[in-house]
Design a protein around this motif. Structure first.
Motif, PDB file in Angstrom:
ATOM      1  N   GLU A  46       0.823  -1.197   0.000  1.00 36.71           N
ATOM      2  CA  GLU A  46       0.000   0.000   0.000  1.00 36.71           C
ATOM      3  C   GLU A  46       0.864   1.257   0.000  1.00 36.71           C
ATOM      4  O   GLU A  46       1.973   1.281   0.544  1.00 36.71           O
ATOM      5  CB  GLU A  46      -0.934   0.023   1.217  1.00 36.71           C
ATOM      6  CG  GLU A  46      -0.244   0.080   2.556  1.00 36.71           C
ATOM      7  CD  GLU A  46      -1.214   0.211   3.724  1.00 36.71           C
ATOM      8  OE1 GLU A  46      -2.423   0.361   3.501  1.00 36.71           O
ATOM      9  OE2 GLU A  46      -0.742   0.199   4.876  1.00 36.71           O
ATOM     10  N   PHE A  47       0.317   2.291  -0.586  1.00 37.15           N
ATOM     11  CA  PHE A  47       0.972   3.601  -0.633  1.00 37.15           C
ATOM     12  C   PHE A  47       0.981   4.204   0.764  1.00 37.15           C
ATOM     13  O   PHE A  47      -0.009   4.141   1.486  1.00 37.15           O
ATOM     14  CB  PHE A  47       0.222   4.502  -1.608  1.00 37.15           C
ATOM     15  CG  PHE A  47       0.659   5.930  -1.608  1.00 37.15           C
ATOM     16  CD1 PHE A  47      -0.053   6.885  -0.913  1.00 37.15           C
ATOM     17  CD2 PHE A  47       1.781   6.321  -2.315  1.00 37.15           C
ATOM     18  CE1 PHE A  47       0.340   8.219  -0.931  1.00 37.15           C
ATOM     19  CE2 PHE A  47       2.189   7.643  -2.333  1.00 37.15           C
ATOM     20  CZ  PHE A  47       1.453   8.597  -1.632  1.00 37.15           C
ATOM     21  N   VAL A  48       2.100   4.823   1.131  1.00 38.46           N
ATOM     22  CA  VAL A  48       2.215   5.490   2.426  1.00 38.46           C
ATOM     23  C   VAL A  48       2.355   7.000   2.249  1.00 38.46           C
ATOM     24  O   VAL A  48       1.610   7.776   2.824  1.00 38.46           O
ATOM     25  CB  VAL A  48       3.413   4.944   3.221  1.00 38.46           C
ATOM     26  CG1 VAL A  48       3.609   5.735   4.521  1.00 38.46           C
ATOM     27  CG2 VAL A  48       3.243   3.462   3.509  1.00 38.46           C
ATOM     28  N   ALA A  49       3.336   7.409   1.446  1.00 39.25           N
ATOM     29  CA  ALA A  49       3.598   8.842   1.266  1.00 39.25           C
ATOM     30  C   ALA A  49       4.343   9.064  -0.026  1.00 39.25           C
ATOM     31  O   ALA A  49       5.085   8.185  -0.480  1.00 39.25           O
ATOM     32  CB  ALA A  49       4.398   9.399   2.437  1.00 39.25           C
ATOM     33  N   GLY A  50       4.156  10.245  -0.616  1.00 40.66           N
ATOM     34  CA  GLY A  50       4.853  10.585  -1.843  1.00 40.66           C
ATOM     35  C   GLY A  50       5.224  12.053  -1.871  1.00 40.66           C
ATOM     36  O   GLY A  50       4.597  12.878  -1.196  1.00 40.66           O
ATOM     37  N   VAL A  51       6.243  12.377  -2.653  1.00 39.11           N
ATOM     38  CA  VAL A  51       6.689  13.763  -2.800  1.00 39.11           C
ATOM     39  C   VAL A  51       7.069  13.979  -4.253  1.00 39.11           C
ATOM     40  O   VAL A  51       7.661  13.111  -4.903  1.00 39.11           O
ATOM     41  CB  VAL A  51       7.862  14.069  -1.845  1.00 39.11           C
ATOM     42  CG1 VAL A  51       9.055  13.162  -2.093  1.00 39.11           C
ATOM     43  CG2 VAL A  51       8.265  15.529  -1.925  1.00 39.11           C
ATOM     44  N   SER A  52       6.712  15.150  -4.776  1.00 43.93           N
ATOM     45  CA  SER A  52       6.990  15.453  -6.172  1.00 43.93           C
ATOM     46  C   SER A  52       8.479  15.709  -6.396  1.00 43.93           C
ATOM     47  O   SER A  52       9.258  15.783  -5.457  1.00 43.93           O
ATOM     48  CB  SER A  52       6.194  16.677  -6.610  1.00 43.93           C
ATOM     49  OG  SER A  52       6.608  17.817  -5.861  1.00 43.93           O
ATOM     50  N   PHE A  71      10.311  13.812   3.438  1.00 38.77           N
ATOM     51  CA  PHE A  71      11.243  14.878   3.086  1.00 38.77           C
ATOM     52  C   PHE A  71      12.100  14.400   1.923  1.00 38.77           C
ATOM     53  O   PHE A  71      12.430  13.221   1.853  1.00 38.77           O
ATOM     54  CB  PHE A  71      12.212  15.159   4.248  1.00 38.77           C
ATOM     55  CG  PHE A  71      11.589  15.526   5.559  1.00 38.77           C
ATOM     56  CD1 PHE A  71      11.259  14.541   6.484  1.00 38.77           C
ATOM     57  CD2 PHE A  71      11.344  16.844   5.889  1.00 38.77           C
ATOM     58  CE1 PHE A  71      10.695  14.866   7.705  1.00 38.77           C
ATOM     59  CE2 PHE A  71      10.791  17.186   7.105  1.00 38.77           C
ATOM     60  CZ  PHE A  71      10.463  16.200   8.014  1.00 38.77           C
ATOM     61  N   ARG A  72      12.520  15.320   1.076  1.00 38.83           N
ATOM     62  CA  ARG A  72      13.503  14.954   0.066  1.00 38.83           C
ATOM     63  C   ARG A  72      14.590  16.017   0.008  1.00 38.83           C
ATOM     64  O   ARG A  72      14.338  17.201   0.255  1.00 38.83           O
ATOM     65  CB  ARG A  72      12.881  14.742  -1.312  1.00 38.83           C
ATOM     66  CG  ARG A  72      12.429  15.961  -2.058  1.00 38.83           C
ATOM     67  CD  ARG A  72      11.825  15.569  -3.409  1.00 38.83           C
ATOM     68  NE  ARG A  72      12.822  14.930  -4.267  1.00 38.83           N
ATOM     69  CZ  ARG A  72      12.513  14.149  -5.304  1.00 38.83           C
ATOM     70  NH1 ARG A  72      11.253  13.903  -5.598  1.00 38.83           N
ATOM     71  NH2 ARG A  72      13.465  13.626  -6.055  1.00 38.83           N
ATOM     72  N   ASP A  73      15.789  15.568  -0.307  1.00 37.99           N
ATOM     73  CA  ASP A  73      16.935  16.453  -0.471  1.00 37.99           C
ATOM     74  C   ASP A  73      17.584  16.107  -1.808  1.00 37.99           C
ATOM     75  O   ASP A  73      18.321  15.123  -1.901  1.00 37.99           O
ATOM     76  CB  ASP A  73      17.919  16.256   0.692  1.00 37.99           C
ATOM     77  CG  ASP A  73      19.067  17.245   0.662  1.00 37.99           C
ATOM     78  OD1 ASP A  73      19.416  17.720  -0.431  1.00 37.99           O
ATOM     79  OD2 ASP A  73      19.624  17.526   1.729  1.00 37.99           O
TER      80      ASP A  73
END
Length: 124
Positions: A46-52, A71-73
């Motif tokens: 299942e999907f939990v979280a996403g970021v563009s 978070f993404r870096d």
């Protein structure tokens, strides 16, 4: 090709916190939407979280909203998942994923790049 390597899983008591990290290599990380999925024993992934790609858009499963933060870096080619107020039902193998399209990251997950997964166990 995109390679994804997760780290940070482990055993934590209910109410505790964990931070998962995913390191991407192979292609420029900023070219991909990134996300986290999970699969518990006997259940579907299942999907939990996403970021563009830019980090300007995030999305969360209802079950984790308010508790998890993604978070993404792009400079470090990493995407992290901060998990707070963990519950036993959060126990699963967590997978990092990448897709060239933010929408398809969640809706056409069979096309995602995947990491090998990291186990998260929350004890009651």
């Amino acid at each position: 090709q995109v390679q994804l390597v997760e780290s940070g899983g482990g055993l934590v008591p209910a109410g505790g916190s964990l931070r998962l990290s995913c390191a991407q290599s192979g292609r420029t990380s900023s070219g991909y939407a990134m996300g986290w999925f999970r699969q518990a024993p006997g259940k579907e992934r299942e999907f939990v979280a996403g970021v563009s790609r830019t980090g300007g858009w995030t999305d969360y499963a209802d079950s984790v909203k308010g508790r998890f933060t993604i978070f993404r870096d792009n400079a470090k080619n990493t995407v992290d998942l901060q998990m707070n107020s963990l519950k036993p039902e959060d126990t699963a193998v967590y997978y990092c994923a990448a897709n060239g399209n933010s929408y398809q990251l969640k809706t056409k997950s069979d096309d995602n790049y995947w990491g090998q997964g990291t186990q998260v166990t929350v004890s009651s």
